[in-house]
Design a protein around this motif. Structure first.
Motif: not given
Length: 72
Positions: A20-27, A1-14
């Motif tokens: 502000k830029l946001w990043e969606i990270l799925i790993c 079984m594969t387990i994924w983690e997800l985060d949707f957060y603001s980055r210190p980038l403009l």
């Protein structure tokens, strides 16, 4: 079984408009202690603060699934 983690957060980038830029990270979560991290699935996408919503998140998840070659 594969387990994924997800985060949707603001980055210190403009973006070009100094917003502000946001990043969606799925790993993939390592399931074995000795698992090589370079073989784990990872998907990343940036979006503007006006696109921080459930529609953007749903689309990113669908893209990640398609990119991974796994079925939901």
């Amino acid at each position: 079984m594969t387990i994924w983690e997800l985060d949707f957060y603001s980055r210190p980038l403009l973006d070009d408009n100094d917003k502000k830029l946001w990043e969606i990270l799925i790993c993939e979560t390592p399931t074995r202690i000795q698992q090589d991290p370079t073989t784990l699935f990872r998907y990343s996408e940036f979006c503007s603060n006006t696109d921080v919503n459930s529609i953007t998140l749903k689309t990113a998840i669908e893209k990640a699934i398609a990119t991974s070659g796994q079925s939901p």
